[in-house]
Write a protein that holds these residues in place. Structure first.
Motif, PDB file in Angstrom:
ATOM      1  N   LYS A 118       0.821  -1.220   0.000  1.00 58.19           N
ATOM      2  CA  LYS A 118       0.000   0.000   0.000  1.00 58.19           C
ATOM      3  C   LYS A 118       0.850   1.263   0.000  1.00 58.19           C
ATOM      4  N   ILE A 119       1.919   1.301   0.795  1.00 53.84           N
ATOM      5  CA  ILE A 119       2.713   2.531   0.849  1.00 53.84           C
ATOM      6  C   ILE A 119       3.492   2.757  -0.441  1.00 53.84           C
ATOM      7  N   ALA A 120       3.713   1.692  -1.230  1.00 52.14           N
ATOM      8  CA  ALA A 120       4.452   1.838  -2.488  1.00 52.14           C
ATOM      9  C   ALA A 120       3.666   2.647  -3.510  1.00 52.14           C
ATOM     10  N   ARG A 121       2.357   2.828  -3.316  1.00 54.69           N
ATOM     11  CA  ARG A 121       1.529   3.573  -4.281  1.00 54.69           C
ATOM     12  C   ARG A 121       1.622   5.080  -4.096  1.00 54.69           C
ATOM     13  N   TYR A 122       2.193   5.528  -2.992  1.00 56.31           N
ATOM     14  CA  TYR A 122       2.185   6.959  -2.675  1.00 56.31           C
ATOM     15  C   TYR A 122       3.413   7.656  -3.256  1.00 56.31           C
ATOM     16  N   PRO A 123       3.304   8.962  -3.510  1.00 56.14           N
ATOM     17  CA  PRO A 123       4.449   9.719  -4.026  1.00 56.14           C
ATOM     18  C   PRO A 123       5.645   9.648  -3.083  1.00 56.14           C
ATOM     19  N   LYS A 124       6.835   9.920  -3.630  1.00 58.85           N
ATOM     20  CA  LYS A 124       8.075   9.760  -2.882  1.00 58.85           C
ATOM     21  C   LYS A 124       8.225  10.766  -1.746  1.00 58.85           C
ATOM     22  N   ASP A 125       7.457  11.838  -1.743  1.00 58.75           N
ATOM     23  CA  ASP A 125       7.587  12.839  -0.685  1.00 58.75           C
ATOM     24  C   ASP A 125       6.493  12.709   0.386  1.00 58.75           C
ATOM     25  N   THR A 126       5.711  11.642   0.343  1.00 59.61           N
ATOM     26  CA  THR A 126       4.623  11.454   1.303  1.00 59.61           C
ATOM     27  C   THR A 126       5.179  11.186   2.699  1.00 59.61           C
ATOM     28  N   CYS A 127       4.581  11.813   3.705  1.00 62.48           N
ATOM     29  CA  CYS A 127       4.942  11.556   5.100  1.00 62.48           C
ATOM     30  C   CYS A 127       3.931  10.594   5.719  1.00 62.48           C
ATOM     31  N   PHE A 128       4.429   9.633   6.474  1.00 62.09           N
ATOM     32  CA  PHE A 128       3.588   8.628   7.109  1.00 62.09           C
ATOM     33  C   PHE A 128       3.717   8.732   8.625  1.00 62.09           C
ATOM     34  N   PHE A 129       2.603   8.488   9.304  1.00 58.23           N
ATOM     35  CA  PHE A 129       2.612   8.459  10.767  1.00 58.23           C
ATOM     36  C   PHE A 129       2.132   7.083  11.211  1.00 58.23           C
ATOM     37  N   MET A 130       3.043   6.314  11.808  1.00 59.59           N
ATOM     38  CA  MET A 130       2.715   4.983  12.304  1.00 59.59           C
ATOM     39  C   MET A 130       2.245   5.090  13.749  1.00 59.59           C
TER      40      MET A 130
END
Length: 630
Positions: A197-209
């Motif tokens: 799922k995270i591979a679909r997002y743009p390279k500059d996307t920030c994620f909060f786990m």
């Protein structure tokens, strides 16, 4: 939430994962499986005996912060939370290496052998294989018994005698947090879904786990490697995980010791003469965050994709989310909690105002009563950073009601973004930390014990649904014992008895099953209850073999402050003696002094408060001043 009260029937001299109520039977040794809050009841006030655990559990516990809140009912507001730690246990906590049968001496001439086995639950979590005197039990604590894990445990040389059938376990004390009969996705399948799922997002996307508790260390590693990014955490989390990589202070080139397998990747390691950094960082300008809310992190001003683990995807397209009270739900998130006295006060508020919570009042009261009876704290769903004296008691009820609603509706239809061209700002993935029934049956089938004892029990719900150990695991056990089922049957019988007989039984809490309504530990028969031990030496005080020529005032009347009875009995010499041990009655002053000393000693033994000073005075009241303190 664990309801286990710490008692191992086969080894009554020890306690596991519950550290209250020692006044009736002080243990000779204690054991801690992991650091989730529902397994720490009473540990903050423990002073002795030793507590054996894994090395990782010890290091985390010494740095664990607890935020109990106090309720000021005179003003109807919260008081500020007080941060507490377990630092005073530094000399009490004794680490044992994993997969290593270790002899633990309980007292001179009496030992048991204990083996710690990985529990696949969170950092430092272990099971205990306990052997001695021809008996053997496996206490699982909290486990995720995935097929690969069960296979690895079965081939472990420390326990292969039992998995291969050469020996038989007398009992497995089993994690029964989740008895739903449906398959779970493995952790590997959950991580595969997350990375996909995270591979679909743009390279500059920030994620909060949203890693709010211990047990998601492997998720951090997978995210960091896949996105080639460090993970921003707050200072509290960093300090905890830094403690899991240690090395001698007298040599900068000494090899490090890593207490969990993820530690080198998380906090760094030494390679040659170089120190390699880990993926956890205090630097904010990174793509992945697991920092505490309220730390003023710059990520709050940017678009964020929230990553949230759930329990499982179900076949009908719905999802089971994490629910419940306790269970370590907020061990890494700094949130206040309610302790025993606060829970009692809330129950009293509900009883005095039936309309306070409407239709949910009964359910909230039941959960509060369960927490009170099992001596567990309840986390309040508010961040410490937002916790002020302006918060109303109503906020407590709102938090509990929210949890009640979640418990009633654990299965939800969550929004999916698999087939949508629009990327969602939320990613869910299955990552259960407890096992459902199929995985638990696989574990039990591997060892084929004589009996199963559940560690998480709701008797009222189980009786209503007809849940029994025989029904769940009867075909997998080698003997038809099922002691827990018999105890539940006794509880049902008590509920059908006339009120007078029930009250008479409840007056004997140590031996009657009614006392175990929310307890999940075997009731020790009266013959096995030892005499009180000396607090410092741990040796049993032997009772007199023969009674004295005349008896002292009975224990209950002395404790309750009743006047002694003066019934006369005839001695062997034909003289009449009083049942009281003194020829003449005590003066009121001497009697009161002895009673105060007795109650102070009793409070000290129970360990529920500060140490009380005990003064001495002659039992015949020949002195008018107190003797020096011992």
């Amino acid at each position: 939430m664990s309801t286990f009260n710490g008692i191992i029937h086969e080894f009554p001299d020890i306690r596991i994962d519950f550290f209250r109520g020692f006044q009736s039977q002080p243990p000779l040794a204690c054991f801690l499986s992991h650091i989730h809050s529902d397994h720490l009841a009473g540990l903050d006030r423990l002073r002795s005996p030793f507590v054996y655990c894994s090395a990782a559990t010890r290091e985390i516990l010494l740095r664990l912060e607890k935020y109990p809140c106090r309720l000021n009912y005179a003003k109807g507001i919260f008081e500020d939370p007080r941060m507490q730690t377990y630092k005073h246990l530094a000399k009490v906590l004794k680490p044992i290496p994993l997969d290593t049968p270790t002899e633990v001496e309980l007292e001179p001439g009496k030992s048991i052998q204990v083996t710690l086995l990985d529990a696949n639950h969170c950092a430092g979590a272990v099971m205990f294989l306990i052997e001695g005197n021809g008996r053997a039990v496996l206490y699982t604590g909290d486990i995720r018994s995935e097929p690969w894990w069960v296979n690895s445990i079965a081939r472990n040389p420390s326990i292969i005698e039992y998995s291969s059938g050469l020996k038989t376990l007398d009992r497995i004390y089993l994690d029964t947090s989740m008895l739903d009969d449906f398959p779970l996705q493995t952790k590997a399948e959950g991580l595969h879904e997350l990375l996909e799922k995270i591979a679909r997002y743009p390279k500059d996307t920030c994620f909060f786990m949203q890693a709010w508790t211990y047990g998601y260390e492997e998720v951090w590693v997978a995210l960091s490697k896949a996105l080639n990014s460090k993970i921003h955490v707050d200072k509290y989390k960093m300090g905890v995980y830094k403690s899991l990589a240690t090395k001698p202070k007298d040599s900068r080139f000494a090899a490090q010791t890593h207490l969990i397998k993820e530690a080198p990747y998380l906090v760094g390691f030494t390679c040659g003469n170089n120190q390699r950094e880990g993926c956890l960082t205090l630097y904010e300008n990174v793509r992945i965050h697991s920092c505490e809310k309220g730390t003023s992190c710059a990520v709050g001003t940017k678009p964020i994709v929230w990553i949230k683990p759930i329990v499982a995807h179900l076949k009908d397209g719905r999802d089971m989310v994490e629910v419940g009270i306790g269970g370590g739900g907020d061990d890494l998130a700094q949130k206040p909690s309610l302790e025993a006295e606060d829970i009692v006060s809330l129950i009293d508020l509900i009883e005095r105002n039936d309309q306070l919570l409407g239709e949910l009042g009964t359910e909230v009261k039941r959960i509060l009563q369960k927490a009170r009876v099992t001596s567990r704290d309840i986390e309040i769903d508010m961040d410490v950073s937002e916790f002020t004296e302006k918060e109303s008691i109503t906020e407590i009820f709102k938090s509990v009601v929210k949890k009640v609603n979640a418990i009633h509706n654990p299965v939800k239809k969550l929004e999916k973004n698999n087939q949508s061209s629009t990327l969602s700002n939320r990613i869910i993935f299955p990552y259960a930390r407890h096992s459902s029934l199929p995985e638990l049956r696989h574990l039990v089938k591997t060892f084929k014990p004589k009996d199963i004892w559940p560690c998480t029990v709701d008797p009222a719900d189980w009786i209503q649904k007809g849940i029994t150990m025989r029904g769940l695991f009867g075909d997998l056990c080698t003997e038809n014992i099922f002691e827990h089922d018999r105890m539940i049957d006794q509880i049902q019988e008590l509920q059908r008895e006339p009120q007078g007989e029930v009250e008479e039984r409840e007056s004997q809490p140590e031996t009657q099953p009614a006392a175990a309504l929310f307890s999940s530990s075997p009731i020790i028969p009266p013959a096995e209850v030892p005499q009180p031990r000396e607090p410092t030496m741990g040796k049993a005080i032997q009772p007199s073999v023969s009674p004295p020529p005349h008896s002292k005032r009975d224990y209950d009347s002395f404790q309750n402050g009743q006047e002694p009875s003066i019934k006369s009995t005839s001695s062997s010499e034909g003289e009449f003696l009083s049942e009281d041990s003194q020829a003449s009655a005590l003066s009121d002053h001497a009697y009161d002094t002895r009673l105060r000393a007795f109650r102070a000693a009793q409070a000290n033994m129970e360990g529920d408060g500060p140490w009380n000073t005990i003064n001495l005075i002659s039992t015949t009241d020949n002195h008018s001043t107190l003797d020096p303190e011992l």
